[in-house]
Every structure is written in C-alpha cells, then in structure tokens.
Design a protein around this motif. Structure first.
Motif, PDB file in Angstrom:
ATOM      1  N   ILE A   1      -2.375  60.428 -11.774  1.00 38.68           N
ATOM      2  CA  ILE A   1      -2.038  59.019 -11.847  1.00 38.68           C
ATOM      3  C   ILE A   1      -0.874  58.728 -10.918  1.00 38.68           C
ATOM      4  O   ILE A   1       0.166  59.376 -10.990  1.00 38.68           O
ATOM      5  CB  ILE A   1      -1.699  58.651 -13.299  1.00 38.68           C
ATOM      6  N   ASN A   2      -1.101  57.765 -10.035  1.00 33.69           N
ATOM      7  CA  ASN A   2      -0.062  57.364  -9.107  1.00 33.69           C
ATOM      8  C   ASN A   2       0.469  56.012  -9.569  1.00 33.69           C
ATOM      9  O   ASN A   2      -0.025  54.966  -9.168  1.00 33.69           O
ATOM     10  CB  ASN A   2      -0.676  57.290  -7.705  1.00 33.69           C
ATOM     11  N   LEU A   3       1.459  56.067 -10.451  1.00 37.04           N
ATOM     12  CA  LEU A   3       1.968  54.830 -11.034  1.00 37.04           C
ATOM     13  C   LEU A   3       2.629  53.954  -9.977  1.00 37.04           C
ATOM     14  O   LEU A   3       2.683  52.737 -10.100  1.00 37.04           O
ATOM     15  CB  LEU A   3       2.954  55.135 -12.160  1.00 37.04           C
ATOM     16  N   GLU A   4       3.114  54.608  -8.922  1.00 36.22           N
ATOM     17  CA  GLU A   4       3.788  53.868  -7.857  1.00 36.22           C
ATOM     18  C   GLU A   4       2.820  52.894  -7.184  1.00 36.22           C
ATOM     19  O   GLU A   4       3.121  51.725  -6.978  1.00 36.22           O
ATOM     20  CB  GLU A   4       4.297  54.873  -6.827  1.00 36.22           C
ATOM     21  N   LYS A   5       1.627  53.430  -6.912  1.00 33.23           N
ATOM     22  CA  LYS A   5       0.621  52.591  -6.269  1.00 33.23           C
ATOM     23  C   LYS A   5       0.237  51.440  -7.200  1.00 33.23           C
ATOM     24  O   LYS A   5       0.078  50.293  -6.772  1.00 33.23           O
ATOM     25  CB  LYS A   5      -0.608  53.424  -5.922  1.00 33.23           C
ATOM     26  N   ALA A   6       0.111  51.760  -8.491  1.00 34.61           N
ATOM     27  CA  ALA A   6      -0.223  50.731  -9.469  1.00 34.61           C
ATOM     28  C   ALA A   6       0.847  49.646  -9.461  1.00 34.61           C
ATOM     29  O   ALA A   6       0.550  48.450  -9.522  1.00 34.61           O
ATOM     30  CB  ALA A   6      -0.354  51.358 -10.854  1.00 34.61           C
ATOM     31  N   GLY A   7       2.107  50.097  -9.370  1.00 35.45           N
ATOM     32  CA  GLY A   7       3.218  49.144  -9.326  1.00 35.45           C
ATOM     33  C   GLY A   7       3.132  48.258  -8.086  1.00 35.45           C
ATOM     34  O   GLY A   7       3.314  47.036  -8.162  1.00 35.45           O
ATOM     35  N   CYS A   8       2.832  48.863  -6.929  1.00 35.48           N
ATOM     36  CA  CYS A   8       2.694  48.109  -5.680  1.00 35.48           C
ATOM     37  C   CYS A   8       1.632  47.034  -5.822  1.00 35.48           C
ATOM     38  O   CYS A   8       1.825  45.891  -5.408  1.00 35.48           O
ATOM     39  CB  CYS A   8       2.265  49.048  -4.550  1.00 35.48           C
ATOM     40  N   LEU A   9       0.503  47.435  -6.416  1.00 38.17           N
ATOM     41  CA  LEU A   9      -0.607  46.490  -6.550  1.00 38.17           C
ATOM     42  C   LEU A   9      -0.232  45.337  -7.476  1.00 38.17           C
ATOM     43  O   LEU A   9      -0.598  44.191  -7.246  1.00 38.17           O
ATOM     44  CB  LEU A   9      -1.854  47.205  -7.064  1.00 38.17           C
ATOM     45  N   LEU A  10       0.524  45.666  -8.531  1.00 35.06           N
ATOM     46  CA  LEU A  10       0.959  44.612  -9.443  1.00 35.06           C
ATOM     47  C   LEU A  10       1.872  43.633  -8.713  1.00 35.06           C
ATOM     48  O   LEU A  10       1.801  42.419  -8.917  1.00 35.06           O
ATOM     49  CB  LEU A  10       1.675  45.210 -10.654  1.00 35.06           C
ATOM     50  N   GLU A  11       2.728  44.168  -7.833  1.00 34.16           N
ATOM     51  CA  GLU A  11       3.587  43.283  -7.044  1.00 34.16           C
ATOM     52  C   GLU A  11       2.736  42.416  -6.126  1.00 34.16           C
ATOM     53  O   GLU A  11       2.978  41.225  -5.954  1.00 34.16           O
ATOM     54  CB  GLU A  11       4.581  44.110  -6.233  1.00 34.16           C
ATOM     55  N   LEU A  12       1.707  43.050  -5.605  1.00 35.75           N
ATOM     56  CA  LEU A  12       0.788  42.344  -4.705  1.00 35.75           C
ATOM     57  C   LEU A  12       0.144  41.135  -5.391  1.00 35.75           C
ATOM     58  O   LEU A  12      -0.029  40.079  -4.785  1.00 35.75           O
ATOM     59  CB  LEU A  12      -0.298  43.333  -4.279  1.00 35.75           C
ATOM     60  N   VAL A  13      -0.222  41.305  -6.666  1.00 32.77           N
ATOM     61  CA  VAL A  13      -0.859  40.179  -7.366  1.00 32.77           C
ATOM     62  C   VAL A  13       0.193  39.310  -8.057  1.00 32.77           C
ATOM     63  O   VAL A  13      -0.134  38.472  -8.898  1.00 32.77           O
ATOM     64  CB  VAL A  13      -1.909  40.658  -8.394  1.00 32.77           C
ATOM     65  N   GLY A  14       1.456  39.530  -7.714  1.00 32.94           N
ATOM     66  CA  GLY A  14       2.520  38.664  -8.205  1.00 32.94           C
ATOM     67  C   GLY A  14       2.985  38.974  -9.607  1.00 32.94           C
ATOM     68  O   GLY A  14       3.517  38.118 -10.308  1.00 32.94           O
ATOM     69  N   LEU A  15       2.782  40.236 -10.050  1.00 32.86           N
ATOM     70  CA  LEU A  15       3.201  40.584 -11.407  1.00 32.86           C
ATOM     71  C   LEU A  15       4.198  41.740 -11.404  1.00 32.86           C
ATOM     72  O   LEU A  15       4.251  42.532 -12.341  1.00 32.86           O
ATOM     73  CB  LEU A  15       1.986  40.948 -12.262  1.00 32.86           C
ATOM     74  N   GLY A  16       4.961  41.813 -10.323  1.00 31.05           N
ATOM     75  CA  GLY A  16       5.926  42.896 -10.186  1.00 31.05           C
ATOM     76  C   GLY A  16       6.897  42.973 -11.344  1.00 31.05           C
ATOM     77  O   GLY A  16       7.376  44.054 -11.696  1.00 31.05           O
ATOM     78  N   ASN A  17       7.165  41.841 -11.970  1.00 29.47           N
ATOM     79  CA  ASN A  17       8.128  41.845 -13.079  1.00 29.47           C
ATOM     80  C   ASN A  17       7.451  41.952 -14.446  1.00 29.47           C
ATOM     81  O   ASN A  17       8.061  41.692 -15.466  1.00 29.47           O
ATOM     82  CB  ASN A  17       8.989  40.578 -13.016  1.00 29.47           C
TER      83      ASN A  17
END
Ligand code: ADP
Ligand code: MG
Length: 654
Positions: A115-131
C-alpha cells in the motif's frame, strides 16, 4: 482499444429469459469520453459491466487491448480489470469505518501488493480532498465521497475509467465538481465512459451513445465543447514502482492480515462474541487438563506415601446388623504372626505390625485429641514415614516398652506452636512420653488428616497405653513386585493355619495389595482426565461452530464489500485469504485469551479451593493448535462462500 461486436446478454430467471443487451457493436478508441444514455432498463449498466469485465456476455465478441476476453479465466479477468480499469459507482461503495486515504489505497492491495498511502494522499489532494484524508465516509458529503471514489479509481493508474451514473446521488454543485474532474482525467489521456440519463451531464462527453431496449439507437460525436473549466490542471502522479507479478507473496499475506484485523477491530463486540466460544473452550481445556493432572499427581504422591510393594494384613471386622459372627471367625493378629511371616516367607523383606487407638494428648496447658499408632522400627521405611526432624525409635526401645513418641505436623502446631518439640514431654492419656521426632508431612488423604498422628513403640502401645494383646494390622514389604501374589497366598495360609480359620471364612482377615489399589486409582484418575479433556474438546467444537456462524453472517453482511473488492481486482484467493485470516485471527486471539484465562482459573482454583493443579505445556500447545485449526476449518466454508461470489451480484446485493 475496446472492440465490441454483436454482444448479447440474456438473463435467465427461471423459465423466463430476458435480453438486456442484443447485438450491440461499438468500437471505442483510446482517449474517448463517452456518455451512454437511455431510459431506465435499457441495458446501460449491463453494457458497462461487460466493458468493465465484471460480467460476461451470453454471446458476441469483446476485445480489450487486442485481447479476446472470452478466453480468459476468472482470475485473469480480475488481473486485466485491475490493471486497466477504474470504477466509479452511483452508490460510491466506499468501505465504511475506513479512512478516505485507506479507501483510495485499497485497490493497491490486489495489484502492487504494497500500500502506497503517499500516492493515495496525492490523489486525494488532486480531487480537492487533501484536508480530508483521515475522514471516514460517514464524515464526508456525497460529493466528497464520490471524489474519494474517483481517487480510488485512479490509484492503479488505469487507462479506462467507468462511471455508472456517478452523479445520480449528488446535488448539482457536487455534480459539476465530479464532472469537471472526469473531463480533466480525459484530458490526461484516460478513456472515460459514463452512464447517465441527464442531458446536462452528457454534454461533458465527446461522444453520446443512446440506447433503448438493449440496442444502440444512436451514436453521435460532439464537436464543439464549451465546458466550465476547472482552474487547476490535473497532474496525475506517475507510478515509479514497477508492478510486481500478482501472486501471493508473504508481503501480500501481511496486507491480508492487516485487512482482516481492520475488519475485526471495526466490529469489536461481534469479534469478541465470536471468539468467546473458542476462548471458553481453550480456557476449559487448560483448566480441566490442569485439574486432571493435578488430581493424578496428588493421587500418585498419596500412593507413594503408602509405600510400594506392600501387602497389609488386617483383622476382619464384626459385621453390624448382618449375620453375626462368632469371635472364632475373627483372626486376632499378633506380633508373633508378623515374626513368623517374616521368617517363613523368603520373599518378605520386612514386616511391621501396628495398632491404633484414640489418645488425649496434653502439653502444658494445651489439649489435643489424636490418633495414636503403635508400631515397630521397620514402619518408617516401609510407609515413607522417616522423621524429618529427630529420629524414630529402634528395636530395643520397642522391646523395653519405652515411652517415646514421634509426632505428626498437626500435633506440632496444635500443641507446641513455636516451641521446639524435640526432647519435650507430652502426656498421652495421662501417661508421659518424650518426643523424639517429627513425621514428614503427608497432608489430607480425603477422609483423614494424615498428620494428626502420634507414633509410639508397639509394645508400649499394646501393654502400657491401649491394653491390648493383639495388633490391628501387619504391614508386609515384599522384596520384588513379581512375588507379591505368591507372598499373598503364603501369608493367607500361614494366618489360616495359625488362627484355625477355614478358607471359606473370607472376612476373618483381609490381605490388601497396595499395588492393586495404586493401579486402580491411577487408572480412574486417567479416565477422569480424559473425561475432562473430552468435555473441553466439545466446548472447543462449539466455539468453532460459533466462529463459523458469525463468519457466515459477516460474509452476508459484507457481500457488497466483497463485490467491491472483486470489482477492484481481487482474485478468488485474495478474498478467500482475507476471510480465512479473519477467522484465524479471531480463533487465535480467542485461543490466547483463553490460555491466559485458563491459567488464571487454574491458579485461582489451586489458590482459593486449595486443589492440586498442574498446568502442562502440552495442554497449552494442544489448545493453541486446536484453536488455529478451528479457525481454518470453520472459517474455510464462509471464506469460500465469500470468494465464490459473483462481483456484479454482490455489488447489487441489498
Ligand atoms: P439500466 O439501463 O437501467 O442500467 P440495466 O442494464 O441495469 O438497465 O438492465 C437492463 C435490463 O436487464 C433490465 O430490464 C433489468 O431488469 C435486467 N437485468 C439487469 N440485471 C439483471 C439480473 N441480474 N437478473 C435479471 N435481470 C436483470
Ligand atoms: Mg443502471
């Protein structure tokens, strides 16, 4: 990229057959943005599911990336699916009680195995849910949940994103956000196919396919597009890691364990209840085996204290209320009997006659009523009664009828307290005796305190204290075990001859073989142990059935989750392992807690009830092994049930 020709899908419902798709042919090149429209029931979802490899057609051909999918196995389909396609569903299908970030990372379990949580985090930021990374689905709005789902669809860097009515459950503002996200993805080169029945939504697409009654009725390209543009340009994170081959590795296995544990933690009470059976079973195994072993050990030590290779000859007793027996029928044993047995039977090693009576003992102002036993110097060796402090009397002291006493532990505490008894004088039935030794502690044998006793020389007891000219019992020690029976016969004939007793008078005296008693006792204690163990085994079985029960409920309850995992590319064995791991974790955890509880119960029993217990390593190993096996055995069926679910059926499960 996608080539569909003459695809037909027919659902069979009993005798009825329903054609959801008939003879559909389309070609979709890479980079397309397609909206599939049509009234409800026109076959849109059916087509999507076929494109997404979630379902297989009744007839027709489908080529994905030049690969004919009709020839692929279920697992190969799952593999192809997770490497090429991301799904966005109308109902979002996020895992509850799991953070947004972990939801996004979920498909990685089945593709890259780490599991690459970092990538998941990046994608969440991408869809505007970084926070919102740590928020759970129920803490997010519908629009946010759908954006999480889109991020999840992107985590394996798909070439195609399939969205079945992605905005069906959203308000118009979220609708716009989701749609602009999808069109941005398309700009990055990802093929987007979406199902909708809203013209507004369809306008985002470059091509609109309209369906009715399972057929394509129109297929138009939209040239001009004027869309509300998103201010941010999407930059998709690039996977630097090469995808490993999707086989089960140990790394993968640890991920499955984590998944299993997560599901269990999410349902704490249920997890506890399902492990309760195993827990009680294991605790019972440990405690009961410990009790059984304890009982056996205490019997064995009792037996050892009786002495070995021992025969006892006892005077027969008058029967109360039965046939009256003349005095001639009772053999009054004497000290001469003991001497003659010793002299005339070569296999006899030693004899010790004994006589017992009640005695009121006093020391200073203390009083104690006890059992007085008169015996000879051979007794302590034969009956494991060699004094721990001081000494026993010898042959000449016996002959001289000296007033010497060897006392048991109970008397030491009752009469002397803290004073050293050796050399002190006590009175037994008003006759003074000097204490010369203290007997070893033997404890309670179940009906009598064996330490509540005074031993004095036999002659003294017979003639100075109890006033009897016969003895109650003669202990005979035999040299070798194999001579026991013949010795018994010889003793019998000697006593019969000396006391003129007919062999038919069986209750004139008794000869008891301690060996027989020993084997009978240890046999019965063994039976007892097995009985206890089988009760415990039954409770383990019941515990296992409990686990199976709860696992089956869990599989049913999580049908949609299983469908989702399969849609995300989980293979049969992934699901199988996940549920098997859950069952095993439950049973192992139950086993561990059960072991601790069992030990606690055992210690409690030996502490509070003063029972002899003995925890064996064997029982702990047995219990842990059994609980692990229970998990595998009873978890296998529910896990197989889960693994064999059809993704589409499971996803639709209500
Ligand atoms: P929609 O265009 O609304 O998405 P679907 O593709 O879901 O339509 O369904 C097309 C037709 O197939 C409908 O008439 C539906 O009742 C039928 N159908 C869909 N799934 C099943 C199923 N699993 N079993 C039987 N009939 C089904
Ligand atoms: Mg539909």
């Amino acid at each position: 990229m996608i080539q569909i020709s003459n695809l037909t899908k027919t659902y069979r419902m009993g005798d009825l057959s329903l054609t959801a798709l008939s003879d559909v042919s389309i070609t979709i090149p890479a980079g397309s943005f397609i909206a599939i429209m049509g009234p409800s029931g026109s076959g849109k979802s059916t087509l999507m599911n076929l494109i997404g490899l979630l379902d297989s057609p009744t007839s027709g051909n489908y080529q994905l990336f030049g690969q004919e999918i009709g020839h692929l196995s279920e697992d190969e389909l799952a593999q192809l699916r997770r490497n090429t396609t991301g799904f966005v569903f109308q109902q979002f299908h996020l895992l509850p009680r799991t953070s947004a970030q972990e939801n996004v990372a979920l498909p990685q379990i089945y593709s890259t195995q780490n599991i690459n949580l970092e990538k998941a985090g990046c994608l969440l930021e991408l869809v505007g849910l970084g926070n919102r990374k740590d928020h759970r689905p129920n803490e997010l709005s519908g629009g946010q949940q759908q954006r999480v789902a889109i991020a999840r669809a992107l985590v394996n860097s798909p070439k195609i994103v399939l969205a079945d009515e992605p905005t069906g459950n959203l308000d118009s503002k979220s609708e716009k956000e989701v749609m602009s996200l999808l069109s941005e993805l398309n700009k990055q080169g990802i093929t987007v196919i979406l199902v909708t029945h809203e013209e507004e939504i369809a306008k985002y697409a470059k091509r609109i396919i309209r369906m009715r009654d399972g057929k394509i009725i129109s297929d138009e390209k939209i040239k001009e597009r004027n869309l509300p543009q998103t201010s941010t340009e999407l930059v998709l994170p690039i996977d630097t890691k090469k995808e490993t081959s999707p086989t089960i590795s140990f790394l993968n296995f640890s991920v499955h364990i984590q998944e299993g544990v997560k599901a269990l933690v999410a349902n704490k009470i249920r997890t506890f209840l399902s492990m309760l059976g195993i827990l009680i079973g294991v605790a019972a195994v440990i405690a009961m085996l410990a009790l059984g072993r304890g009982a056996q050990q205490s019997i064995e030590s009792q037996l050892a204290s009786l002495g070995s290779n021992l025969l006892t000859v006892r005077t027969g007793s008058y029967r109360m209320g039965g046939v009256s027996l003349g005095t001639g029928a009772i053999a009054k044993l004497t000290t001469e009997d003991a001497e003659i047995i010793k002299k005339s039977i070569p296999s006899v090693k030693a004899t010790a006659a004994e006589i017992t009576g009640k005695g009121q003992t006093t020391y200073k102002d203390k009083n104690w009523s006890t059992q007085v036993m008169g015996t000879t110097e051979n007794y302590p060796i034969m009956r494991a009664s060699i004094p721990v402090i001081g000494r026993f009397f010898d042959e000449s002291e016996n002959r001289k009828r000296m007033r010497l006493a060897v006392i048991g532990m109970t008397l030491v505490t009752e009469l002397f307290g803290d004073t050293d008894p050796i050399g002190e004088y006590i009175k037994i039935n008003k006759v003074p005796f000097q204490v010369i030794g203290i007997l070893p502690e033997k404890g309670n044998n179940g009906w009598r305190d064996q330490d509540d006793i005074i031993m004095i020389p036999l002659q003294t007891a017979m003639y100075r204290l109890l006033g009897k000219n016969y003895v109650d019992q003669i202990n005979v020690e035999i040299e070798k075990l194999e001579d026991m029976e013949s010795a018994e016969e010889q003793i019998k004939s000697i006593i019969e001859k000396r006391h003129r007793i007919a062999p038919s008078q069986t209750d004139a005296f008794q000869i008891r073989n301690m060996q027989d008693i020993q084997s009978a006792l240890s046999e019965s204690s063994k039976t007892m142990s097995w009985l206890l163990a089988s009760i415990a085994a039954i409770s383990l079985l019941v515990g296992g059935i409990g686990i199976m029960n709860i696992m089956l409920v869990s599989v049913t309850e999580r049908t949609r989750e299983i469908g989702l995992r399969k849609a995300l590319g989980a293979m049969r064995k992934d699901i199988l392992i996940q549920f098997l791991v859950e069952a095993m974790v439950v049973s192992l955890l139950g086993g561990i807690i059960g072991i601790l509880l069992g030990i606690a119960i055992t210690l409690g029993l030996s502490f509070l009830a003063n029972w002899t217990t003995s925890i064996s390593v064997f029982s702990i190993i047995l219990a842990s092994l059994f609980s692990a096996l229970t998990g595998i055995f009873f978890g296998l069926w529910p896990a197989r049930k889960a693994a064999s679910l059809d993704p589409i059926v499971a996803l639709r499960y209500e």
